[in-house]
Enzyme design. Structure first.
Site, PDB file in Angstrom:
ATOM      1  N   ASP A  25      -1.871   8.122   6.908  1.00 40.01           N
ATOM      2  CA  ASP A  25      -0.886   9.250   7.263  1.00 40.01           C
ATOM      3  C   ASP A  25      -1.156  10.205   8.115  1.00 40.01           C
ATOM      4  O   ASP A  25      -0.591  10.376   9.258  1.00 40.01           O
ATOM      5  CB  ASP A  25      -0.418   9.781   5.761  1.00 40.01           C
ATOM      6  CG  ASP A  25       0.895  10.749   5.937  1.00 40.01           C
ATOM      7  OD1 ASP A  25       1.681  10.375   6.778  1.00 40.01           O
ATOM      8  OD2 ASP A  25       0.567  11.827   5.408  1.00 40.01           O
ATOM      9  N   LYS A  40     -14.062   8.611   2.903  1.00 41.25           N
ATOM     10  CA  LYS A  40     -14.683   9.961   2.517  1.00 41.25           C
ATOM     11  C   LYS A  40     -15.753   9.667   1.370  1.00 41.25           C
ATOM     12  O   LYS A  40     -15.911  10.239   0.621  1.00 41.25           O
ATOM     13  CB  LYS A  40     -13.615  10.920   2.162  1.00 41.25           C
ATOM     14  CG  LYS A  40     -14.319  12.273   2.019  1.00 41.25           C
ATOM     15  CD  LYS A  40     -14.604  13.168   3.506  1.00 41.25           C
ATOM     16  CE  LYS A  40     -15.256  14.397   3.286  1.00 41.25           C
ATOM     17  NZ  LYS A  40     -15.598  14.918   4.412  1.00 41.25           N
ATOM     18  N   ASP A  45     -13.254  12.999   8.224  1.00 38.34           N
ATOM     19  CA  ASP A  45     -13.393  14.346   9.262  1.00 38.34           C
ATOM     20  C   ASP A  45     -13.839  13.953  10.792  1.00 38.34           C
ATOM     21  O   ASP A  45     -13.388  14.319  11.670  1.00 38.34           O
ATOM     22  CB  ASP A  45     -14.040  15.298   8.513  1.00 38.34           C
ATOM     23  CG  ASP A  45     -15.619  15.059   7.919  1.00 38.34           C
ATOM     24  OD1 ASP A  45     -15.873  13.854   7.981  1.00 38.34           O
ATOM     25  OD2 ASP A  45     -16.120  15.749   7.405  1.00 38.34           O
ATOM     26  N   ASP A  79      -0.391  10.298  12.909  1.00 38.62           N
ATOM     27  CA  ASP A  79       0.118  11.328  13.388  1.00 38.62           C
ATOM     28  C   ASP A  79      -0.677  11.675  14.726  1.00 38.62           C
ATOM     29  O   ASP A  79      -0.098  11.978  15.733  1.00 38.62           O
ATOM     30  CB  ASP A  79       0.620  12.523  12.470  1.00 38.62           C
ATOM     31  CG  ASP A  79       1.802  12.324  11.787  1.00 38.62           C
ATOM     32  OD1 ASP A  79       2.316  11.157  11.838  1.00 38.62           O
ATOM     33  OD2 ASP A  79       2.451  13.367  11.692  1.00 38.62           O
ATOM     34  N   TYR A 113      -1.166   8.740  -3.333  1.00 36.43           N
ATOM     35  CA  TYR A 113       0.251   8.735  -3.234  1.00 36.43           C
ATOM     36  C   TYR A 113       0.864   8.323  -4.533  1.00 36.43           C
ATOM     37  O   TYR A 113       1.890   8.606  -4.999  1.00 36.43           O
ATOM     38  CB  TYR A 113       0.679   7.750  -2.001  1.00 36.43           C
ATOM     39  CG  TYR A 113       0.860   8.477  -0.845  1.00 36.43           C
ATOM     40  CD1 TYR A 113      -0.151   9.183   0.045  1.00 36.43           C
ATOM     41  CD2 TYR A 113       2.087   8.418  -0.180  1.00 36.43           C
ATOM     42  CE1 TYR A 113       0.073   9.767   1.079  1.00 36.43           C
ATOM     43  CE2 TYR A 113       2.274   9.456   1.000  1.00 36.43           C
ATOM     44  CZ  TYR A 113       1.239   9.779   1.702  1.00 36.43           C
ATOM     45  OH  TYR A 113       1.451  10.458   3.053  1.00 36.43           O
TER      46      TYR A 113
HETATM   47  C1  IPM Z   1       4.933   8.532   6.872  1.00 40.73           C
HETATM   48  C2  IPM Z   1       5.639   9.786   6.284  1.00 40.73           C
HETATM   49  C3  IPM Z   1       5.711   9.586   4.846  1.00 40.73           C
HETATM   50  C4  IPM Z   1       4.502   9.500   4.197  1.00 40.73           C
HETATM   51  C5  IPM Z   1       6.626  10.774   3.949  1.00 40.73           C
HETATM   52  C6  IPM Z   1       8.143  10.877   4.696  1.00 40.73           C
HETATM   53  C7  IPM Z   1       6.812  10.294   2.559  1.00 40.73           C
HETATM   54  O1  IPM Z   1       5.030  11.073   6.664  1.00 40.73           O
HETATM   55  O2  IPM Z   1       5.571   7.500   6.692  1.00 40.73           O
HETATM   56  O3  IPM Z   1       3.868   8.758   7.467  1.00 40.73           O
HETATM   57  O4  IPM Z   1       3.938  10.436   3.891  1.00 40.73           O
HETATM   58  O5  IPM Z   1       4.054   8.242   4.194  1.00 40.73           O
HETATM   59 MG    MG Z   2       3.237  10.756   8.090  1.00 43.54          MG
END
Ligand code: IPM
Ligand code: MG
Length: 354
Positions: free
Chosen positions: A244, A188, A220, A248, A137
Site C-alpha cells: 500500500d 521486514k 525501509d 503510492d 489489514y
Molecule cells: C489503496 C487504498 C486502500 C487501501 C484504502 C482506501 C482502504 O489506500 O487501495 O491503496 O489501504 O488498500
Molecule cells: Mg493506498
C-alpha cells in the site's frame, strides 16, 4: 456477453469512472452489459452501509468490476463498518482478489512532472505486486479496548499463512517472467516473524523459477531505493501494508498518481479494476480530476478479465496520443501548457481512439 459491474463510489471516483465508461462503451459497447451500483459513502447514502447487499451481489455475479473510489474525508474516526473504504476491503477479501498489480510507468511527455530529476525516471517501467487478502489489514485480534490497568489500547495483528505467501509468490514469479525477469521481494524480516516466514517462503518458491533473479529488501531500504534509483526495480513483490505504502511512492515517481491504474485479481479471470488515486475529496465535483488512471484501468480490465489485449492496447495507445498532443489535466500540467478538465480529457481519448 461481458457482464461488467460499475461501482463509481465517492468523490472523483464518479467523474473518472464516467469517462472510463465512455471509452469502454466505445470499444466494446455492444458486447458488454454495464450495471451500476452505489458503494462507499454513496452506499451509506443509498442503503445505510458502504457495501449494500445489492451491490455485493452484483459484484459477485459480474465478470469484472470497474471501480472508482471509496472514501469520505474524516470517516476513519467513525465506526469501522460504516467507513467508505471498508467496502473495498470486503470486496477484495470476499471475492478472493489477492493479487494487486500496480504498474508505475513514466510516459516520456510527463518526465518533467515527476518530483525526481528527469534522468532518474526517464523510461521508468516498474510493477508493484501487492498481496491483497492478508497481513495486518485483516489479521485478528484487532480493536481498541481498555486494558487491565484501565488504559485504552489499540491492537492489530500482522498475520500470513504459508499458503497465502506461496500463492502470491507464484503470481509474482510468473509476472516477472513476462517482464525483465527481476523480482524484488519486500519485507521486514529483521524485526517481524511474519516477515521471516514471508522471506523464507518467497525464497523457497523462487527455486522453482531459477530464470528469475530474486532479491530481498527490507521495506525501509526499499522505500529509500525507490526514490534514490527507481530504475533498478522491475517487479516489486510486497505484503499488503508495505505494498500500500510503496505503491503510492512508486506512483508519484511518474509525476502523478492520477495516471496509475490497478488490477486486483484472483485465481480466475474475474478482477476489480480501479485507479490508484482514491476519492480526492478536495477536487471532487470540479471537473478537475485526471481520468486517465480510470481509463487505463478499463484497459487492464479488457486485458486481464477478457483476454482482449488488442482492445486494451488501443486504449493505451490513445492515452499516449493525447499526452503527446499536449492535453493535460491540472495534476500533470507544466508551465506554458493548456489545462483541460476531466470530461474534455475523456473526449480527447475518444477522439484518439478513432
Ligand atoms: C489503496 C487504498 C486502500 C487501501 C484504502 C482506501 C482502504 O489506500 O487501495 O491503496 O489501504 O488498500
Ligand atoms: Mg493506498
Amino acid at each position: 456477453m461481458m457482464h461488467i459491474a460499475v461501482l463509481p463510489g465517492d468523490g472523483i471516483g464518479k467523474e473518472v469512472t464516467a469517462q472510463a465508461l465512455r471509452v469502454l462503451k466505445a470499444v466494446v459497447g455492444k458486447e458488454a452489459t454495464f450495471t451500476e451500483a452505489p458503494i462507499g459513502g454513496e452506499g451509506v447514502k443509498a442503503a445505510g452501509v458502504p457495501l449494500p447487499p445489492e451491490t455485493f451481489e452484483l459484484a459477485k455475479k459480474a465478470d469484472a468490476i470497474l471501480f472508482g473510489a471509496a472514501g469520505l474525508p474524516g470517516d476513519e474516526l467513525g465506526p469501522r463498518h460504516l467507513r467508505a473504504g471498508s467496502a473495498l476491503l470486503t470486496l477484495r477479501r470476499e471475492l478472493k482478489l489477492f493479487a494487486n498489480f500496480r504498474p508505475a510507468i513514466l510516459y516520456p511527455e510527463l518526465a518533467g512532472a515527476s518530483s525526481l530529476k528527469p534522468e532518474l525516471v526517464e523510461g521508468l517501467d516498474l510493477m508493484v505486486l501487492r498481496e491483497l487478502n492478508g497481513d495486518i489489514y485483516y489479521g485478528a485480534p484487532r480493536g481498541i479496548s481498555t486494558n487491565e490497568a484501565g488504559v485504552r489500547e489499540g491492537v492489530n495483528t500482522m498475520r500470513y499463512t504459508e499458503p497465502e505467501i506461496e500463492r502470491i509468490a507464484h503470481v509474482g514469479f510468473k509476472a516477472a517472467r513476462g517482464r525483465r525477469k527481476k523480482l524484488c521481494s519486500v519485507d521486514k524480516a529483521n524485526v517481524l516473524e511474519t516477515m521471516v516466514l514471508w522471506r523464507e517462503t518467497v525464497t523457497r518458491i523462487g527455486r522453482q523459477y531459477p530464470d528469475v533473479e530474486l532479491r530481498h529488501l527490507f521495506v525501509d531500504a526499499a522505500s529509500m531505493e525507490l526514490v534514490r534509483a527507481p530504475k533498478q526495480f522491475d517487479l516489486i513483490l510486497a505484503p499488503n501494508m508495505f505494498g500500500d505504502i510503496l505503491s503510492d511512492a512508486a506512483a508519484m515517481l511518474t509525476g502523478s498518481i492520477g495516471m496509475l491504474p490497478s488490477a486486483s485479481i484472483g485465481d480466475g479471470s474475474k478482477g476489480l479494476y480501479e485507479p490508484v488515486h482514491g476519492s480526492a475529496p478536495d477536487i471532487a465535483g470540479k471537473d478537475a480530476a485526471n481520468p486517465l488512471a480510470a481509463i487505463l484501468s478499463a484497459a487492464m480490465l479488457l486485458r486481464h478479465s477478457f483476454g482482449r489485449s488488442e482492445d486494451a492496447g488501443r486504449i493505451e495507445r490513445a492515452v499516449r496520443a493525447v499526452l503527446a498532443a499536449g492535453y493535460r489535466t491540472a495534476d500533470i500540467i507544466q508551465p506554458g501548457q493548456e489545462k483541460i478538465g476531466t470530461a474534455a480529457m475523456g473526449s480527447a481519448v475518444l477522439v484518439a481512439l478513432r
